[in-house]
Design a protein around this motif. Sequence first.
Motif, PDB file in Angstrom:
ATOM      1  N   ALA A  93       0.840  -1.190   0.000  1.00  0.00           N
ATOM      2  CA  ALA A  93       0.000   0.000   0.000  1.00  0.00           C
ATOM      3  C   ALA A  93       0.880   1.247   0.000  1.00  0.00           C
ATOM      4  N   VAL A  94       0.431   2.264  -0.722  1.00  0.00           N
ATOM      5  CA  VAL A  94       1.124   3.552  -0.692  1.00  0.00           C
ATOM      6  C   VAL A  94       0.253   4.519   0.088  1.00  0.00           C
ATOM      7  N   PRO A  95       0.863   5.547   0.688  1.00  0.00           N
ATOM      8  CA  PRO A  95       0.073   6.460   1.515  1.00  0.00           C
ATOM      9  C   PRO A  95      -0.948   7.246   0.701  1.00  0.00           C
ATOM     10  N   LYS A 136      -9.913   7.372  -5.282  1.00  0.00           N
ATOM     11  CA  LYS A 136      -8.765   7.169  -6.152  1.00  0.00           C
ATOM     12  C   LYS A 136      -8.933   8.024  -7.401  1.00  0.00           C
ATOM     13  N   ILE A 137      -7.868   8.694  -7.794  1.00  0.00           N
ATOM     14  CA  ILE A 137      -7.915   9.546  -8.976  1.00  0.00           C
ATOM     15  C   ILE A 137      -6.788   9.167  -9.924  1.00  0.00           C
ATOM     16  N   HIS A 313      -6.410   5.724 -11.692  1.00  0.00           N
ATOM     17  CA  HIS A 313      -6.527   5.205 -10.319  1.00  0.00           C
ATOM     18  C   HIS A 313      -5.159   5.123  -9.632  1.00  0.00           C
ATOM     19  N   ALA A 314      -4.313   6.111  -9.868  1.00  0.00           N
ATOM     20  CA  ALA A 314      -2.938   6.031  -9.388  1.00  0.00           C
ATOM     21  C   ALA A 314      -2.769   6.488  -7.937  1.00  0.00           C
ATOM     22  N   LEU A 315      -3.668   7.360  -7.479  1.00  0.00           N
ATOM     23  CA  LEU A 315      -3.419   8.054  -6.218  1.00  0.00           C
ATOM     24  C   LEU A 315      -4.682   8.067  -5.361  1.00  0.00           C
ATOM     25  N   GLN A 316      -4.515   7.743  -4.066  1.00  0.00           N
ATOM     26  CA  GLN A 316      -5.614   7.908  -3.122  1.00  0.00           C
ATOM     27  C   GLN A 316      -5.535   9.297  -2.514  1.00  0.00           C
ATOM     28  N   VAL A 317      -6.644  10.027  -2.503  1.00  0.00           N
ATOM     29  CA  VAL A 317      -6.666  11.359  -1.940  1.00  0.00           C
ATOM     30  C   VAL A 317      -7.740  11.447  -0.858  1.00  0.00           C
TER      31      VAL A 317
END
Length: 319
Positions: A93-95, A136-137, A313-317
């Motif tokens: 998991a990434v932050p 996710k964006i 869907h690369a980044l959770q914000v």
Amino acid sequence: MSFLFTLGNVRALLVVNPHATSTTARRREVIARALRSELDLEVVQTRYRGHACQVSRAATESGYGLVVALGGDGTVNEAINGILSALTPPGAAVPALATVPGGNANVFSHALGLPADPVEATGQILTALAEGRRRKIGVGLAGDRYFCFNAGLGLDAEVVRAVEGMRTLGQSASAALYLSAAVRQFFLVTDRRHPALSVERDGQAEVADLFCGMVSNTSSWTYLGRRPVRASPQAGFDTGLDLLGLRKLSTFGTLNTVRQMLSERAAPVRGRYVVNLHDSSELVFRASRPVAFQVDGEYVGERECVTFRAIPHALQVVA
């Protein structure tokens, strides 16, 4: 899916740009205390360009659950690049990323629906964390650099370069500064006779003879205070990349393009010499001479070839 968790168990990194233009040292301390009251928080103040990227990458590799960027879009861009370029085990998991607006434009924070006031934005972020609200964006990748809202080659990057030069001489970033720089660049500096750019797409005809190309990952974005700029109104975090290109830089035609970009309309910019592309997975720009290049409002030099890719869907914000 619920992401509800106990906030006190979340290891979080607060990356603070101490030179952020719209916050004071006292407000930054208030924000840090508010976050520390709910999170297992480490605070790092950036000392040089690229520092936010380094500490965000280190936090990702160390298993942090959240990175909070307090600063302008440059600080946010560095944090995103640190998170997404980190060397983590497969499947790790990434932050998540949260952004507290502290710069002049704060385009990304605005696009996520955060308040312009940094203290209010911090409260919204803490509420979202407590309620387990994340999304996710998609992001864009320009060469080897990720971007969250836009990147460009040509006139827009020349304006960014000019503004950065004026800021090094002590001028404060403002809508008026960007506007005056754009007018001077257009009329006195930019080569408006010899287009240098072409764009290639898989299975599509080449788009040639462009003077500039603005690639958007969302809409709207702005360098004009609170006035939205819609280069590609259909662009969004859940689609591919959009392009607005100009084949001619006549005074009347360019003013008509700018008028449409500043309007409330949701339709793409129209014009005889306007090029629009929507939801592209990859765009390859080639130039006949070195051309100015900007990423998320930061000038990053001149290029003769840049490949843009959509990374879904690369980044959770958290917002």
